[in-house]
Design a protein around this motif. Structure first.
Motif, PDB file in Angstrom:
ATOM      1  N   UNK A 246      15.952   0.532  -0.470  1.00 24.44           N
ATOM      2  CA  UNK A 246      14.952   0.087  -1.438  1.00 24.44           C
ATOM      3  C   UNK A 246      14.201   1.313  -1.941  1.00 24.44           C
ATOM      4  N   UNK A 247      13.494   1.153  -3.060  1.00 25.97           N
ATOM      5  CA  UNK A 247      12.634   2.221  -3.554  1.00 25.97           C
ATOM      6  C   UNK A 247      11.184   1.758  -3.478  1.00 25.97           C
ATOM      7  N   UNK A 248      10.280   2.719  -3.275  1.00 22.94           N
ATOM      8  CA  UNK A 248       8.868   2.349  -3.189  1.00 22.94           C
ATOM      9  C   UNK A 248       8.004   3.540  -3.567  1.00 22.94           C
ATOM     10  N   UNK A 249       6.742   3.259  -3.868  1.00 23.25           N
ATOM     11  CA  UNK A 249       5.782   4.321  -4.144  1.00 23.25           C
ATOM     12  C   UNK A 249       4.382   3.783  -3.901  1.00 23.25           C
ATOM     13  N   UNK A 250       3.483   4.692  -3.513  1.00 20.50           N
ATOM     14  CA  UNK A 250       2.100   4.308  -3.245  1.00 20.50           C
ATOM     15  C   UNK A 250       1.160   5.082  -4.145  1.00 20.50           C
ATOM     16  N   UNK A 251      -0.094   4.636  -4.172  1.00 20.63           N
ATOM     17  CA  UNK A 251      -1.157   5.329  -4.874  1.00 20.63           C
ATOM     18  C   UNK A 251      -2.321   5.555  -3.927  1.00 20.63           C
TER      19      UNK A 251
END
Length: 339
Positions: A281-286
């Motif tokens: 899966x792909x993910x990103x945070x802030x």
């Protein structure tokens, strides 16, 4: 569905780790959304309301700058192998390429004295005066500088500020009409930190570099709503109105770092999930307390929006709890995909 994930989200609010959370789960059955808790604790308590704008911080990278960059590549105006110095002549190290920036393997490092007190012009010059360290290409070191440079490269090619390009090429075509870099009504924005120098930050970007660089920052600055980010994820999960080409989307679950072993794609970080078959899966945070997760294989996604830096940053306790919530979601998501 997703009962354990929702319970973990509510516990995050109940024990005071974050003021409140807006969340969504996307799968073949549709979209499940919810909100829980408060949007402000100071100067007074405000319950969380629907359709509020969040400062999504580094989600700006994957919602905006990645897609502008990939469209430049698709159109033949840019290549992954292009040297940064071709477009930013003040940058002296010709080894650093577009791929290095996209995968945070540029090794760009250095200290800028009084960084947050510089003017936009001074900060621009200082960033271009940094150097490449020993981590170049060998190690993934996450840094806003990579995406600030990508924004400037896009500006050099298309002659408009990166935030204008994101609005024109990503937000408006996808119908993310509430999303903006300049909120007109601060009361519609979920507040972030109570800063010693800036006071309560509400309706203005929290990130110090984005605050200085304004429209010329591709690493942070976007304000968005839960519904708009659901729209973005739905576009990414479909074969319809994509913000990038199908071929580029198909490459996102692959490790795109030069050594192919750093668990980083073009902008996005990679996660392993087991069901229905092992895949990524792909993910990103802030930094402000936001994240997106996308499973492109099973067409499932999660949106999580909080203001974990309200009223005080950095609130590092949040990070382990965030990761636990993502792992809980991956487990529940897998069961939904199989059922």
């Amino acid at each position: 569905m997703y009962e354990k994930t929702v319970e973990a989200i509510k516990q995050l609010v109940n024990d005071g780790t974050v003021p409140g959370v807006s969340y969504a789960f996307i799968d073949a059955q549709g979209v499940k959304t919810g909100l829980y808790g408060a949007e402000a604790l100071v100067p007074s308590y405000e319950p969380l309301k629907p359709d509020q704008l969040y400062d999504v911080a580094s989600l700006t990278k994957v919602v905006g700058t990645v897609n502008v960059t990939m469209l430049l590549i698709a159109d033949g105006n840019l290549a992954l192998t292009d040297s940064v110095s071709e477009y930013l002549p003040a940058w002296q190290d010709s080894r650093v390429t577009v791929r290095h920036l996209l995968t945070h393997t540029s090794g760009i490092t250095g200290y800028i004295p009084h960084r947050d007190k510089l003017t936009a012009s001074e900060l621009h010059q200082a960033l271009l005066g940094l150097h490449v360290g020993e981590d170049f290409e060998r190690k993934m070191v996450y840094s806003d500088i990579n995406f600030i440079f990508l924004g400037w490269i896009a500006e050099t090619i298309l002659k408009q500020p990166i935030q204008t390009l994101i609005t024109q090429q990503v937000l408006r075509p996808l119908g993310m009409n509430d999303s903006t870099f300049q909120p007109a009504d601060p009361s519609r924005c979920v507040p972030t930190e109570v800063s010693p120098t800036r006071g309560l930050i509400r309706g203005v970007v929290h990130d110090p570099k984005a605050f200085v660089l304004k429209a010329h920052c591709g690493s942070a600055g976007l304000f968005s709503t839960l519904n708009d980010l659901v729209t973005f994820e739905q576009a990414m999960l479909s074969d319809g109105n994509l913000p990038i080409t199908r071929e580029q989307k198909g490459a996102l679950p692959n490790d795109q770092t030069p050594l192919r072993q750093q668990w980083r794609s073009f902008g996005w970080a990679l996660l392993q999930t087991k069901l229905p078959t092992p895949h990524r899966c792909i993910w990103h945070s802030g930094y402000t307390g936001t994240f997106l997760v996308l499973d492109l294989q099973t067409s499932q996604g999660m949106v999580f929006l909080s203001n974990r830096v309200h009223p005080k940053a950095p609130n590092e306790v949040f990070l382990a709890r965030r990761n636990a919530i993502i792992n809980t979601y991956l487990g529940e998501k897998s069961r939904v995909a199989v059922d």
